[in-house]
Design an enzyme around this catalytic site. Structure first.
Site, PDB file in Angstrom:
ATOM      1  N   ASP A 302       0.852  -1.180   0.000  1.00 22.71           N
ATOM      2  CA  ASP A 302       0.000   0.000   0.000  1.00 22.71           C
ATOM      3  C   ASP A 302       0.897   1.242   0.000  1.00 22.71           C
ATOM      4  O   ASP A 302       2.127   1.146   0.074  1.00 22.71           O
ATOM      5  CB  ASP A 302      -0.950  -0.031   1.220  1.00 22.71           C
ATOM      6  CG  ASP A 302      -2.211   0.771   0.965  1.00 22.71           C
ATOM      7  OD1 ASP A 302      -3.265   0.447   1.532  1.00 22.71           O
ATOM      8  OD2 ASP A 302      -2.156   1.740   0.174  1.00 22.71           O
ATOM      9  N   GLU A 493     -10.621   6.982   4.302  1.00 20.02           N
ATOM     10  CA  GLU A 493      -9.656   6.338   5.186  1.00 20.02           C
ATOM     11  C   GLU A 493      -9.693   6.888   6.608  1.00 20.02           C
ATOM     12  O   GLU A 493     -10.771   7.132   7.155  1.00 20.02           O
ATOM     13  CB  GLU A 493      -8.245   6.427   4.576  1.00 20.02           C
ATOM     14  CG  GLU A 493      -8.159   5.766   3.187  1.00 20.02           C
ATOM     15  CD  GLU A 493      -6.760   5.718   2.632  1.00 20.02           C
ATOM     16  OE1 GLU A 493      -6.552   6.115   1.485  1.00 20.02           O
ATOM     17  OE2 GLU A 493      -5.856   5.251   3.360  1.00 20.02           O
TER      18      GLU A 493
HETATM   19  C1  GLC Z   1      -4.402   4.287  -0.088  1.00 23.70           C
HETATM   20  C2  GLC Z   1      -5.289   3.119   0.249  1.00 23.70           C
HETATM   21  C3  GLC Z   1      -5.373   2.074  -0.835  1.00 23.70           C
HETATM   22  C4  GLC Z   1      -5.147   2.727  -2.193  1.00 23.70           C
HETATM   23  C5  GLC Z   1      -3.721   3.261  -2.214  1.00 23.70           C
HETATM   24  C6  GLC Z   1      -3.405   3.993  -3.525  1.00 23.70           C
HETATM   25  O1  GLC Z   1      -3.741   4.741   1.076  1.00 23.70           O
HETATM   26  O2  GLC Z   1      -5.046   2.433   1.472  1.00 23.70           O
HETATM   27  O3  GLC Z   1      -6.665   1.458  -0.738  1.00 23.70           O
HETATM   28  O4  GLC Z   1      -5.331   1.774  -3.233  1.00 23.70           O
HETATM   29  O5  GLC Z   1      -3.447   4.128  -1.125  1.00 23.70           O
HETATM   30  O6  GLC Z   1      -4.167   5.166  -3.624  1.00 23.70           O
END
Ligand code: GLC
Length: 604
Positions: A302, A493
Site C-alpha cells: 500500500d 480512510e
Molecule cells: C491508499 C489506500 C489504498 C489505495 C492506495 C493507492 O492509502 O489504502 O486502498 O489503493 O493508497 O491510492
C-alpha cells in the site's frame, strides 16, 4: 550488430503473437525466462518499483530507472482532467517507458473504486456499502465492467479494486468501501467485481483491466484506539488481535474466491495482526497466499505501507520484499514524509549487493509482474485504445448507475407516506438535497472528495424535480409533504474514523424546521455507515437510507416516487447506540435493524 540482434530478439519476445491459447501460457513463461535472463539487477529492482506520477522528478526517470509501474493516487490528476487528458498523460508516460533498454511497458494503477472517480465527467457509481445492500451479482459485475471501460478509455490498465474488507466496526472511516459485515456477501460481490474488471479471462477484450483484491488481510477487523500508531481516536491501520482459525474462517474466503476468479494482483494491508504489520508478515504472503492458496499474480504494497514497518527504511525494504511483496508503492511522496524513489532504488540495490535480498526473490517477483503484464495484453497493446472513449461517461453507463442506486437503497420506516405522489407539492431541504459531492462521498476527484458541484451529475432534488414540483420550482408555499436529505460529509480512510456517529447540528436543525411545518416528511440519509439516529427515525413518517449513491441522484427519486420497488436489504447490522458498536450479526448485537432488514412497497 549486437544491439540490432538484441532489438530483434526483444521485439520478437515482447510482441510475438501465439497462435493457440493453450500454448500462450507456456510461451509467455518462456518469454519471461528470456527477458529475466537479459535483465540487470537494477532493471529487476526498477520493475518492482511503483511511483506516483505527480512525484516524478523528470519523465525520463521512467526509462533511466526501468520503472515497472506508475499510479495516480487520489487527486493525482493531469492538468486537463477529462478522459482525453488522462489518455494523453498515460500515453506520454508509456512512450517513455518503451524507450528503456528492454522496452517493458508500464502497468499504471488507479483507485477507480466507484467508477473512474478521479476523472471529471466519469460515471460515479454507488460505493460498495450500497452495492452490498443491493447484493446483486450481475449488477455488481456490470458496474465493474462499465468502470473498466471508462478506465481503459484513459489507457490505464490496473484498478486497485475491489476492496473486500469485512468491516466490523462502524467507527472505521473505510466502512463504506466494504460490501458487508458478512463474509458470503463480500465473497460474492468481490468475485463479481473482479470478473467485471478483468472478464473471466484477463486480457480477453480491449477493456479488460487488472483487478486488485485488497487489503490483505483483516483490514476491517482492527480495534478502536489502535489506529494510526495507537491513536486514541483512530482505528484505521490499527491492530487486529485475531487467531489464525478466525482468519481462515472469516477473512480468507473472499480472497480464495478472488484467486479462483483469476485476480491479477492483491494489495497488502496497512494494519497489523497480533501487533505484526501485514507488510512484514511472510506467513501471510509467502506461506498462505502464494504457497497454500496458489496465488500466481503479484502482491503490491500500500501507499508508503513499508514505511510503517518498525525499523529504518532499508530494513523496511528487506522485510517487506522478503515477506513476499513483489512491487512496492513507494510512491515518492517526499512532501508527505515519504521517501524519494531514488532513495528506495539505492537502498534496495544495497540490500541485494549485501545478499539481504536474494536474486532468486527478485526473479520470482519480476516473473509475477511480467506474467500479469503478458496475461493482461499490456505487452502487445501498451497504448490507449482511443475507440473506448465514446462509451466513457455515456448515457448507458449513467442508466446503469441509476439502476444501481435504486437497488442499493434501504427503507427502514414507512407510515404509508411512500411512494410519493407526482401531483403533489414537496418542500425539499437538507444538506444533501443539492450536493453532488456529498452524495458521491470520498474517493471523488480528490482523495477526500469534497462538497458542492465537484463533478457533473444529478443531485437528489434535481431527480425529484423530474417528477414533481418543489419549493425551487413552484411559487406555491403550500406543501403536501417534505423531503429532508441529510447525512455525512465526504471522508476517506483515517479521516473518517469517528466515535460520534450522529447527525450534525445543521442537519438536526433542518429536520426540526420541517417538523414545525406540521406536514408529513421523509428523511433521506446519505451515509457511509449506520448512524445513531433512533429519534430521527421515530419522529419521521418515512426513513430511507441512500448510502453514497454517486452522480445519479435520479435513482433516489425513482424510489421515492415508486418508479421502482425497493429491493435493498441491510448488508450491515444497524446499532441502537454507540455502546453497541461494533454491532454485527455474529457478535450478539441487539441491533435496531438486523442484517437483511429492508421494507418494500407492499402495494406494488
Ligand atoms: C491508499 C489506500 C489504498 C489505495 C492506495 C493507492 O492509502 O489504502 O486502498 O489503493 O493508497 O491510492
Amino acid at each position: 550488430m549486437k544491439n540490432l540482434t538484441l532489438l530483434v530478439l526483444l521485439t520478437s519476445l515482447l510482441f510475438s503473437c501465439s497462435n493457440n491459447k493453450g500454448n500462450e501460457v507456456e510461451n509467455n513463461e518462456s518469454k519471461i525466462d528470456s527477458i529475466i535472463a537479459l535483465m540487470t539487477i537494477e532493471e529487476k529492482i526498477g520493475q518492482m518499483t511503483q511511483i506516483d506520477q505527480q512525484f516524478l522528478d523528470t519523465i525520463t526517470d521512467i526509462a533511466d530507472y526501468s520503472i515497472g509501474s506508475l499510479l495516480s493516487g487520489g487527486g493525482s490528476n493531469p492538468d486537463t482532467n477529462n478522459f482525453k487528458g488522462w489518455a494523453d498523460m498515460y500515453d506520454a508516460y508509456q512512450e517513455v517507458a518503451l524507450t528503456s533498454r528492454l522496452g517493458i511497458p508500464l502497468i499504471y494503477g488507479v483507485d477507480a473504486v466507484h467508477g473512474h472517480n478521479n476523472v471529471l465527467g466519469a460515471t460515479m457509481f454507488p460505493h460498495n456499502v450500497g452495492l452490498g445492500c443491493a447484493n446483486d451479482y450481475e449488477l455488481c459485475r456490470k458496474v465493474s465492467e462499465a468502470t473498466a471501460i471508462e478506465v481503459a478509455a484513459t489507457g490505464i490498465n490496473w484498478n486497485f479494486s475491489p476492496c473486500i474488507a469485512i468491516p466490523q466496526d462502524e467507527k472505521w472511516g473505510r466502512h463504506y468501501e466494504g460490501y458487508s459485515e458478512h463474509v458470503d456477501i463480500v465473497s460474492e460481490m468481490g468475485e463479481a467485481s473482479i470478473i467485471g474488471y478483468q472478464t473471466k479471462e484477463l486480457g480477453s477484450v480491449n477493456y479488460s483491466i487488472v483487478a486488485c483484491a485488497k487489503h490483505f488481510i483483516a483490514d476491517g477487523a482492527t480495534i478502536w484506539g489502535t489506529g494510526m500508531g495507537n491513536k486514541a481516536d483512530k482505528i484505521d491501520r490499527g491492530n487486529a488481535p485475531i487467531s489464525d482459525s478466525l482468519i481462515r474462517a472469516k477473512y480468507l474466503p473472499p480472497y480464495q474466491k478472488a484467486i479462483d476468479a483469476g485476480v491479477g494482483t492483491i494489495m497488502a494491508s496497512f494494519n497489523s495482526i497480533n501487533d505484526l504489520k501485514c507488510h512484514a508478515n511472510g506467513y501471510l504472503f509467502n506461506d498462505l497466499l502464494k504457497d497454500e492458496m496458489g496465488f500466481d499474480g503479484f502482491v503490491i504494497s500500500d501507499w508508503q505501507g513499508i514505511d510503517e514497518i518498525p525499523g529504518d527504511y532499508k530494513s523496511d525494504i528487506i522485510n517487506s520484499v522478503n515477506a513476499g511483496l513483489d512491487m512496492i508503492m513507494v510512491p515518492g511522496a517526499v512532501k508527505w514524509d515519504g521517501e524519494h524513489y531514488k532513495t528506495f532504488l539505492n537502498l534496495f540495490k544495497e540490500a541485494v549487493d549485501e545478499g539481504l535480498i536474494t536474486e532468486e526473490r527478485l526473479n520470482d517477483a519480476v516473473r509475477r509482474i511480467l506474467r500479469i503484464k503478458y496475461r493482461s495484453g499490456l505487452m502487445k497493446n501498451p497504448m490507449t485504445d482511443r475507440t473506448l472513449i465514446e462509451k466513457a461517461g455515456s448515457d448507458e453507463h449513467k442508466a446503469l448507475a441509476r439502476e444501481a442506486v435504486q437497488k442499493s437503497l434501504v427503507l427502514l420506516k414507512n407510515n404509508d407516506l411512500l411512494p410519493l405522489d407526482e401531483s403533489k407539492n414537496y418542500f425539499v431541504t437538507g444538506s444533501g438535497a443539492d450536493d453532488i459531492g456529498k452524495q458521491c462521498g470520498g474517493w471523488t476527484i480528490e482523495w477526500q472528495g469534497g462538497l458542492g458541484n465537484i463533478t457533473p451529475g444529478t443531485s437528489i432534488i434535481e431527480g425529484i424535480e423530474e417528477f414533481a414540483t418543489t419549493n425551487r420550482t413552484s411559487k406555491n408555499q403550500i406543501f403536501d409533504a417534505a423531503i429532508v436529505v441529510v447525512g455525512e460529509d465526504p471522508y476517506t480512510e483515517m479521516e473518517g474514523d469517528s466515535d460520534k456517529l450522529f447527525l450534525s447540528e445543521k442537519d438536526k436543525k433542518s429536520i426540526e424546521e420541517v417538523k414545525k411545518m406540521g406536514i408529513p416528511y421523509v428523511v433521506v440519509l446519505i451515509t457511509g455507515r449506520p448512524l445513531i439516529v433512533n429519534e430521527t427515525i421515530d419522529d419521521s413518517d418515512a426513513f430511507l437510507v441512500a448510502w453514497l449513491p454517486g452522480t445519479e441522484g435520479g435513482g433516489v427519486a425513482d424510489i421515492l416516487f415508486g418508479k421502482e420497488n425497493l429491493t435493498g436489504k441491510l448488508s450491515f447490522s444497524w446499532p441502537k447506540s454507540m455502546e453497541d458498536i461494533p454491532c454485527n450479526y455474529d457478535n450478539d448485537c441487539d441491533a435496531l435493524f438486523p442484517l437483511g432488514f429492508g421494507l418494500t412497497y407492499s402495494k406494488k
